[in-house]
Design an enzyme around this catalytic site. Structure first.
Site, PDB file in Angstrom:
ATOM      1  N   HIS A  59       4.327  56.499  28.360  1.00 14.52           N
ATOM      2  CA  HIS A  59       5.710  56.340  28.849  1.00 14.52           C
ATOM      3  C   HIS A  59       6.197  57.632  29.482  1.00 14.52           C
ATOM      4  O   HIS A  59       5.832  58.736  29.072  1.00 14.52           O
ATOM      5  CB  HIS A  59       6.642  55.849  27.741  1.00 14.52           C
ATOM      6  CG  HIS A  59       6.857  56.771  26.580  1.00 14.52           C
ATOM      7  ND1 HIS A  59       7.839  57.737  26.564  1.00 14.52           N
ATOM      8  CD2 HIS A  59       6.238  56.853  25.380  1.00 14.52           C
ATOM      9  CE1 HIS A  59       7.822  58.367  25.405  1.00 14.52           C
ATOM     10  NE2 HIS A  59       6.852  57.856  24.660  1.00 14.52           N
TER      11      HIS A  59
ATOM     12  N   ASP B  67       9.529  58.466  29.956  1.00 18.17           N
ATOM     13  CA  ASP B  67      10.854  58.937  29.549  1.00 18.17           C
ATOM     14  C   ASP B  67      10.767  59.877  28.358  1.00 18.17           C
ATOM     15  O   ASP B  67       9.779  59.904  27.621  1.00 18.17           O
ATOM     16  CB  ASP B  67      11.776  57.761  29.219  1.00 18.17           C
ATOM     17  CG  ASP B  67      11.313  56.956  28.010  1.00 18.17           C
ATOM     18  OD1 ASP B  67      10.105  56.660  27.932  1.00 18.17           O
ATOM     19  OD2 ASP B  67      12.154  56.597  27.158  1.00 18.17           O
TER      20      ASP B  67
ATOM     21  N   ASP C  12       6.016  64.161  24.068  1.00 16.50           N
ATOM     22  CA  ASP C  12       6.196  62.731  23.823  1.00 16.50           C
ATOM     23  C   ASP C  12       6.979  62.138  24.995  1.00 16.50           C
ATOM     24  O   ASP C  12       8.194  62.203  25.004  1.00 16.50           O
ATOM     25  CB  ASP C  12       6.936  62.524  22.500  1.00 16.50           C
ATOM     26  CG  ASP C  12       7.179  61.075  22.146  1.00 16.50           C
ATOM     27  OD1 ASP C  12       6.575  60.192  22.780  1.00 16.50           O
ATOM     28  OD2 ASP C  12       7.996  60.828  21.239  1.00 16.50           O
TER      29      ASP C  12
ATOM     30  N   GLU D 287      10.718  53.735  26.941  1.00 12.47           N
ATOM     31  CA  GLU D 287      10.063  53.446  25.666  1.00 12.47           C
ATOM     32  C   GLU D 287      10.913  53.943  24.511  1.00 12.47           C
ATOM     33  O   GLU D 287      10.985  53.299  23.453  1.00 12.47           O
ATOM     34  CB  GLU D 287       8.685  54.106  25.628  1.00 12.47           C
ATOM     35  CG  GLU D 287       7.827  53.712  24.421  1.00 12.47           C
ATOM     36  CD  GLU D 287       7.985  54.617  23.206  1.00 12.47           C
ATOM     37  OE1 GLU D 287       7.429  54.291  22.142  1.00 12.47           O
ATOM     38  OE2 GLU D 287       8.691  55.651  23.320  1.00 12.47           O
ATOM     39  N   GLU D 288      11.574  55.076  24.704  1.00 13.06           N
ATOM     40  CA  GLU D 288      12.321  55.703  23.615  1.00 13.06           C
ATOM     41  C   GLU D 288      13.568  54.916  23.211  1.00 13.06           C
ATOM     42  O   GLU D 288      14.154  55.192  22.169  1.00 13.06           O
ATOM     43  CB  GLU D 288      12.698  57.136  23.994  1.00 13.06           C
ATOM     44  CG  GLU D 288      11.508  58.074  24.191  1.00 13.06           C
ATOM     45  CD  GLU D 288      10.772  58.409  22.907  1.00 13.06           C
ATOM     46  OE1 GLU D 288      11.114  57.847  21.859  1.00 13.06           O
ATOM     47  OE2 GLU D 288       9.844  59.230  22.956  1.00 13.06           O
TER      48      GLU D 288
ATOM     49  N   ASP E 229      -0.023  57.950  22.998  1.00 11.02           N
ATOM     50  CA  ASP E 229       1.363  58.261  22.639  1.00 11.02           C
ATOM     51  C   ASP E 229       1.486  58.676  21.180  1.00 11.02           C
ATOM     52  O   ASP E 229       2.555  58.591  20.593  1.00 11.02           O
ATOM     53  CB  ASP E 229       2.242  57.027  22.923  1.00 11.02           C
ATOM     54  CG  ASP E 229       3.728  57.298  22.776  1.00 11.02           C
ATOM     55  OD1 ASP E 229       4.140  58.475  22.866  1.00 11.02           O
ATOM     56  OD2 ASP E 229       4.490  56.337  22.565  1.00 11.02           O
TER      57      ASP E 229
ATOM     58  N   HIS F  78      10.568  64.688  19.235  1.00 10.88           N
ATOM     59  CA  HIS F  78      12.020  64.466  19.151  1.00 10.88           C
ATOM     60  C   HIS F  78      12.764  65.702  18.651  1.00 10.88           C
ATOM     61  O   HIS F  78      13.871  65.593  18.123  1.00 10.88           O
ATOM     62  CB  HIS F  78      12.355  63.266  18.256  1.00 10.88           C
ATOM     63  CG  HIS F  78      11.820  61.956  18.763  1.00 10.88           C
ATOM     64  ND1 HIS F  78      12.412  60.743  18.458  1.00 10.88           N
ATOM     65  CD2 HIS F  78      10.774  61.648  19.561  1.00 10.88           C
ATOM     66  CE1 HIS F  78      11.740  59.765  19.034  1.00 10.88           C
ATOM     67  NE2 HIS F  78      10.728  60.303  19.713  1.00 10.88           N
TER      68      HIS F  78
END
Length: 417
Positions: free
Chosen positions: A86, A88, A150, A184-185, A207, A389
């Site tokens: 992903h 994003d 990520d 995705e997030e 991922d 994150h």
């Protein structure tokens, strides 16, 4: 790493990709992509894939990037294999203006940077794997933002794989189908990917986190929006009339099981996680994410939130509290009953690349959750990153390079009938 040292292809790509803003926005989830920045990232990656010689490169109106890599000689008639990451970045920490740099780690705290006079660092107590990384080069942000490993690490590793295959035609592989997807997030991910048009028979997401991590089991996931409507009057005449939405919201949170929050759970233990609150004494909105690997327990968790609402409505009046639940993804474990070789080949490829794999039931989800349950079995491979994150996010250079080696060996396993 020496100042003038040449970067490997995967690291050079990663350092470029993370500097392109592409944070998703959960407050704009009705639109895909949820942010215009993701269009820019998608266009950039589309051009990267064209330069790499991919076929059928497409960047659509929803910022989905897809492309094909022709099979090596002798593997043309074999089923196509998908690779997905992903594009994003998460909203949990600042993600704009990422400034990556490489730290040669010699032990102790891993310092990303100093922000407003405060040192941003990861300790070996927080990440025990740091002790195994002494003497390695590690990529960090400057401490003011995410690194966005990520999942731009996954994007860079897939692109580096494509370059390896282009540069060395002797490397065996089936036709590869590449997908870089937005949002995705915030739970959308690959939901709009046309699987028939994509053309893969099987797929892997790239991922995960620490090198060697492999998963084919995820949480079941839902979002819960809790709306509390108060009754407002002048506080001087409020007795037996006022219902303060802030007070009721506090009661709601106090009734959610306290030891079933992320900070108190691990392994296969599910949780309730409050992620935002906004409002006033008149009206408050709380937002939770609800997670559990077990389907029955997952349904029970959602019912707990409904029961809390019913209890407070009995106290304060019907309609005071409303709970709206939206499923985000399901545990993908059942999708692999008929194709256990997807698991076996991934573990073998790790070992052949010198990586000792370990299987986990991931405490999160991936695009593979959606893809697997839509009929495209899709377990998840590691990128090599840590502290996702968080502004303390980091990824070792060697881990990225080994991941590319592992991918080379993995795709080769699908080049034989």
């Amino acid at each position: 790493m020496a100042e003038n040292a040449e970067l490997s292809d995967v690291v050079e790509r990663f350092m470029r990709y993370v500097q392109i803003d592409s944070q998703s926005n959960p407050d704009n989830e009705d639109q895909t992509p949820s942010t215009p920045e993701q269009h820019k990232m998608a266009a950039y990656l589309g051009e990267e894939l064209r330069v790499l010689g991919c076929d059928d490169v497409r960047v659509d109106e929803h910022a989905y990037v897809t492309a094909s890599v022709a099979a090596s000689e002798g593997a043309e008639g074999l089923p196509a294999l998908g690779l997905c990451a992903h594009l994003d970045s998460v909203v949990d920490a600042p993600a704009s203006g990422v400034k990556p740099h490489i730290v040669h780690y010699e032990g102790g705290d891993l310092v990303a940077g100093v922000v407003d006079g405060v040192t941003v660092a990861t300790t070996p107590e927080q990440v025990p794997d740091l002790k195994k990384l002494e003497g390695q080069d590690i990529i960090c942000s400057d401490g003011s933002t995410l690194l966005s490993a990520d999942d731009k690490a996954g994007v860079a590793e897939i692109c580096a794989l494509v370059k390896r295959l282009r540069d060395d035609p002797s490397l065996p592989h089936p036709a590869l189908k590449i997908a870089f997807v937005p949002d995705e997030e915030i739970g959308h991910g690959a939901s709009l990917l046309d699987l028939k048009e994509f053309g893969a028979t099987w797929c892997y997401t790239v991922d995960g986190e620490a090198l060697g991590e492999f998963c084919y089991e995820t949480f079941n996931a839902a979002e819960a929006k809790v709306r509390v409507r108060g009754v407002m009057v002048h506080p001087g005449t409020a007795k037996d009339i006022m219902v303060n939405a802030i007070t009721v919201a506090g009661e709601f949170q106090s009734l959610v099981p306290a030891f079933e929050r992320p900070e108190h759970t691990e392994g296969r233990e599910g949780f309730y996680h409050p992620i935002s609150i906004k409002g006033s004494a008149s009206e408050v909105e709380l937002c939770y994410i609800v997670r559990d690997h077990d389907s029955a327990k997952f349904e029970a968790r959602q019912q707990v939130l409904r029961d809390i609402a019913a209890f407070l409505n009995a106290r304060y009046g019907e309609g005071t509290v409303e709970v709206e639940l939206r499923e985000q993804y399901r545990n993908m474990v059942e999708a692999f009953d008929d194709c256990p070789f997807l698991i076996d080949r991934a573990l073998e490829a790790n070992r052949e690349a010198g990586i000792e794999p370990f299987v986990i039931a991931v405490r999160g989800g991936t695009d593979g959750s959606q893809l697997s349950l839509r009929g495209l079995p899709c377990p998840n491979l590691a990128t090599g990153g840590y502290n996702a994150h968080s502004v303390r996010e980091f990824i070792p250079v060697r881990s990225m390079e080994l991941t590319v080696e592992m991918l080379v060996r993995l795709v080769a396993k699908f080049a034989v009938a």
